[in-house]
Design a protein around this motif. Structure first.
Motif, short mmCIF file in Angstrom:
data_model
loop_
_atom_site.label_atom_id
_atom_site.label_comp_id
_atom_site.label_asym_id
_atom_site.label_seq_id
_atom_site.Cartn_x
_atom_site.Cartn_y
_atom_site.Cartn_z
N VAL A 75 90.13 -82.21 34.45
CA VAL A 75 89.57 -81.05 35.14
C VAL A 75 88.05 -81.02 34.98
CG1 VAL A 75 89.72 -79.40 33.21
CG2 VAL A 75 89.97 -78.59 35.56
N LEU A 76 87.56 -81.60 33.90
CA LEU A 76 86.11 -81.66 33.68
C LEU A 76 85.48 -82.81 34.47
CD1 LEU A 76 86.05 -80.97 29.83
CD2 LEU A 76 85.79 -79.33 31.70
N THR A 77 86.13 -83.95 34.47
CA THR A 77 85.59 -85.09 35.24
C THR A 77 85.63 -84.80 36.74
OG1 THR A 77 87.77 -86.17 35.20
CG2 THR A 77 86.23 -86.73 33.44
N PHE A 78 86.63 -84.02 37.19
CA PHE A 78 86.70 -83.66 38.61
C PHE A 78 85.52 -82.77 38.98
CE2 PHE A 78 88.19 -80.78 42.01
CZ PHE A 78 88.39 -81.73 43.00
N TRP A 79 85.13 -81.84 38.09
CA TRP A 79 83.96 -81.01 38.38
C TRP A 79 82.72 -81.89 38.54
CZ3 TRP A 79 79.20 -80.25 36.12
CH2 TRP A 79 78.45 -79.19 36.62
N LEU A 80 82.58 -82.89 37.68
CA LEU A 80 81.44 -83.79 37.77
C LEU A 80 81.42 -84.55 39.10
CD1 LEU A 80 81.38 -85.28 34.15
CD2 LEU A 80 79.70 -83.72 35.16
N GLN A 81 82.60 -84.91 39.58
CA GLN A 81 82.69 -85.63 40.86
C GLN A 81 82.26 -84.75 42.03
OE1 GLN A 81 86.71 -87.04 41.17
NE2 GLN A 81 86.61 -88.21 39.26
N GLU A 82 82.53 -83.45 41.93
CA GLU A 82 82.27 -82.54 43.03
C GLU A 82 80.86 -81.94 43.00
OE1 GLU A 82 84.56 -81.68 45.64
OE2 GLU A 82 85.40 -83.54 44.83
N HIS A 83 80.07 -82.25 41.99
CA HIS A 83 78.76 -81.63 41.87
C HIS A 83 77.69 -82.69 41.59
CE1 HIS A 83 81.50 -78.26 41.20
NE2 HIS A 83 80.52 -77.48 41.63
N GLY A 84 76.47 -82.34 41.95
CA GLY A 84 75.35 -83.27 41.75
C GLY A 84 74.16 -82.86 42.58
N LEU A 85 73.38 -83.83 43.01
CA LEU A 85 72.17 -83.55 43.75
C LEU A 85 72.45 -83.00 45.15
CD1 LEU A 85 70.03 -86.68 42.78
CD2 LEU A 85 69.89 -84.35 41.86
N HIS A 86 73.67 -83.22 45.65
CA HIS A 86 73.96 -82.73 47.01
C HIS A 86 74.23 -81.22 47.03
CE1 HIS A 86 77.87 -83.60 45.15
NE2 HIS A 86 78.38 -82.73 46.00
N ASN A 87 74.51 -80.59 45.89
CA ASN A 87 74.67 -79.14 45.82
C ASN A 87 74.06 -78.62 44.51
OD1 ASN A 87 76.56 -80.32 44.15
ND2 ASN A 87 78.28 -79.05 44.86
N PRO A 88 72.73 -78.70 44.38
CA PRO A 88 72.07 -78.36 43.11
C PRO A 88 72.25 -76.91 42.68
CG PRO A 88 70.47 -78.63 44.87
CD PRO A 88 71.78 -79.09 45.42
N VAL A 89 72.28 -75.98 43.63
CA VAL A 89 72.42 -74.57 43.26
C VAL A 89 73.78 -74.32 42.63
CG1 VAL A 89 72.49 -72.22 44.15
CG2 VAL A 89 70.81 -73.82 45.05
N GLU A 90 74.84 -74.83 43.28
CA GLU A 90 76.18 -74.66 42.73
C GLU A 90 76.34 -75.42 41.41
OE1 GLU A 90 75.51 -75.43 45.78
OE2 GLU A 90 76.36 -73.83 47.04
N THR A 91 75.69 -76.56 41.29
CA THR A 91 75.77 -77.33 40.05
C THR A 91 75.15 -76.57 38.89
OG1 THR A 91 75.70 -79.42 41.27
CG2 THR A 91 75.14 -79.50 38.93
N LEU A 92 74.02 -75.94 39.14
CA LEU A 92 73.30 -75.26 38.06
C LEU A 92 73.85 -73.86 37.80
CD1 LEU A 92 69.61 -76.27 38.86
CD2 LEU A 92 71.06 -77.13 37.02
N PHE A 93 74.17 -73.11 38.86
CA PHE A 93 74.50 -71.70 38.70
C PHE A 93 75.93 -71.35 39.12
CE2 PHE A 93 69.90 -71.98 39.44
CZ PHE A 93 69.46 -71.48 38.21
N GLY A 94 76.70 -72.30 39.59
CA GLY A 94 78.09 -72.04 39.90
C GLY A 94 78.31 -71.47 41.28
#
Length: 529
Positions: A370-389
């Protein structure tokens, strides 16, 4: 009392309300009219058969009167969550929303606790320790950043309520006056927690002997033994917070063993408590106990490990034997039909660290993926969601929920909120998760400083118990999401932070009269310069 005979709330120097004056012999017409209107409204709400609305009304109405007795409100919250709520759910499984009234009480305590933080004069305002200030900043940031997400307002409100409903308990305890009266209150609450821990044995025995056989063959993915959770939110048609019960019992065991080690508790009473608190650990199948018990023994006897290795080795060997017996029960006695103990161990490894899904493969993710899946779905393509959810409540997927998270609809059947870490990452982002880790780390450091200076045996027992609770909550980040979704677990965490913050404030030396006089003369000289 006011000249006209009305009641006036009194606020102490710290801003925490206390005392409410004497009984009023006569009532004004508007007071009689107000009570009548409230009674009529309560009757109307009761007649429409909406228990949630009625619970909110009753909780909010009672909160007004509890402003004069904050300590009584804390008693209500502790007893309601740890004892009454569980008993009601055992007898009436469908009354799962009874905790809403207790949640209202928690938010009332938040409002009461903010008085000394923001509304007092600057000389009298309470200075919170860093870990609790950071926790408040986390809540404010998570709620504010939620407005940037795609979730509706109701989802955000439900998420804030669900995840931080006991925040008020931490704030009001931290802001309580540092007086002998409040020290007695804390000691009384500690005694009640030990009493509540003792209640888990008879309740867990009833669940194990009576309810587990009745749940066999119910289907729907129900695991019969999951009902063995004591008074921690048991539900015959679902399960219970058995992991939170185990954490609670291990924390109380830490206090008992430390108090006995410090000669603040007789050996006979310590033996009774060890049996009373230890037996429920063997009645269910909560494997987190296999990690919590060794960790607890290490923290309790850490000083002996350094000073007297022989005594420590005896204690740690005893703890290792108890853990081994517990492991044998889990993997040999509580076996799944058709599986050997070796297969049980492998199955446990697969759905915790391997590729097998949780809930018997009904979910496609487990505690690690469940943690590795979050990493797959987040990154530079969605920085706001990556940083602040994506917003509070975005990942929620509780059974029968009134407000399902929009991300749970996007990723159906994956259980993206399986544990606290994933819930924080999806809802509050990497920044929120880092702040939560910061809360735990700074609280751990503060408790260590207090423990190094403490000489009282019973007080050392309470501090060690607080440290065991903090360590257990670090493990809970990976183990389950109860720290963000369960009122009982949130209450234990809030009480830990609030009590620890009060102890930090109480440990700050007060300025002597000589120093105060010198400071006043220095300020006077500056004003005339």
């Amino acid at each position: 009392m006011t000249p006209g005979g009305g009641m006036r709330l009194r606020f102490g120097a710290s801003g925490v309300p206390h005392g409410a004056g004497e009984a009023v012999p006569a009532y004004r017409p508007w007071e009689i009219g107000l009570v009548t209107a409230v009674a009529v409204l309560a009757g109307l709400l009761a007649s429409i058969s909406q228990p949630i609305v009625l619970a909110v009304f009753v909780g909010g109405f009672l909160s007004i009167f509890l402003l004069s007795r904050i300590d009584f409100a804390v008693w209500l919250l502790l007893a309601g969550i740890l004892v009454v709520n569980g008993a009601v759910l055992l007898m009436f499984p469908r009354m799962t929303k009874i905790s809403w009234a207790l949640s209202m009480l928690g938010f009332f305590l938040l409002a009461a606790g903010l008085f000394p933080l923001f509304l007092g004069r600057w000389r009298e305002r309470v200075r919170l320790p860093g870990f609790l200030a950071l926790f408040l900043a986390l809540v404010a940031l998570s709620a504010g950043a939620s407005l940037l997400g795609k979730g509706p307002a109701l989802e955000i409100l439900a998420g804030v309520k669900r995840s931080y409903q006991m925040l008020g308990l931490a704030v009001v305890l931290a802001a309580a006056p540092v007086t002998a009266v409040w020290r007695r209150h804390f000691r009384a609450w500690g005694g009640f927690l030990l009493f509540a821990a003792g209640l888990q044995l008879p309740v867990a025995l009833y669940e194990r002997i009576v309810l587990v056989p009745l749940r066999v063959g119910m289907g729907g993915g129900i695991v019969p033994i999951d009902i063995v959770s004591g008074t921690f939110e048991p539900n015959f048609e679902g399960g219970g917070e058995n992991g939170t019960m185990v954490i609670f019992l291990v924390v109380c065991l830490a206090y008992v063993l430390t108090a006995w080690r410090e000669r603040a508790l007789p050996a006979l009473w310590a033996s009774v408590f060890v049996v009373e608190l230890g037996v429920p650990l063997f009645l269910g199948e909560t494997k987190i106990a296999l990690v919590l018990l060794p960790m607890m023994f290490l923290l309790v006897f850490s000083r002996e490990i350094r000073r007297n290795p022989l005594v420590a080795s005896v204690a740690l060997t005893t703890g290792a034997l108890l853990t081994a017996v517990l492991a044998w029960l889990y993997f040999s006695v509580f076996t799944i039909q058709g599986k050997s103990p070796e297969q049980m161990v492998q199955n446990t490894i697969d759905y915790n660290f391997g590729s097998a899904g949780y809930y018997g493969n009904k979910a496609s993710l487990n505690r690690t993926t469940v943690l590795t899946f979050w990493l797959q779905e987040h990154g530079l393509h969605n920085p706001v969601e990556t940083l602040f959810g994506h917003g509070m409540g975005a990942s929620y997927a509780g059974a029968g929920t009134l407000v399902e998270g929009h991300l749970n609809r996007k990723y159906p059947g994956m259980a993206i909120n399986l544990n606290t870490a994933s819930t924080l990452l999806w809802d509050s982002g990497a920044v929120g998760a880092a702040m939560f880790l910061g809360v735990l780390a700074t609280a751990w450091r503060a408790s260590g400083r207090l423990l190094s200076r403490c000489e009282d045996g019973a007080e050392r027992g309470r501090l060690v118990a607080l440290r065991v609770c903090l360590a257990a909550n670090v493990l809970s980040l990976w183990y389950s999401n109860s720290l963000m979704n369960s009122p009982s677990h949130e209450l234990l965490f809030a009480f830990t932070l609030g009590y620890l913050a009060w102890l930090v404030r109480a440990d700050v030396p007060k300025p002597s009269p000589e120093n105060s006089s010198q400071r006043h003369e220095h300020q006077t000289a500056l004003s005339h310069a």
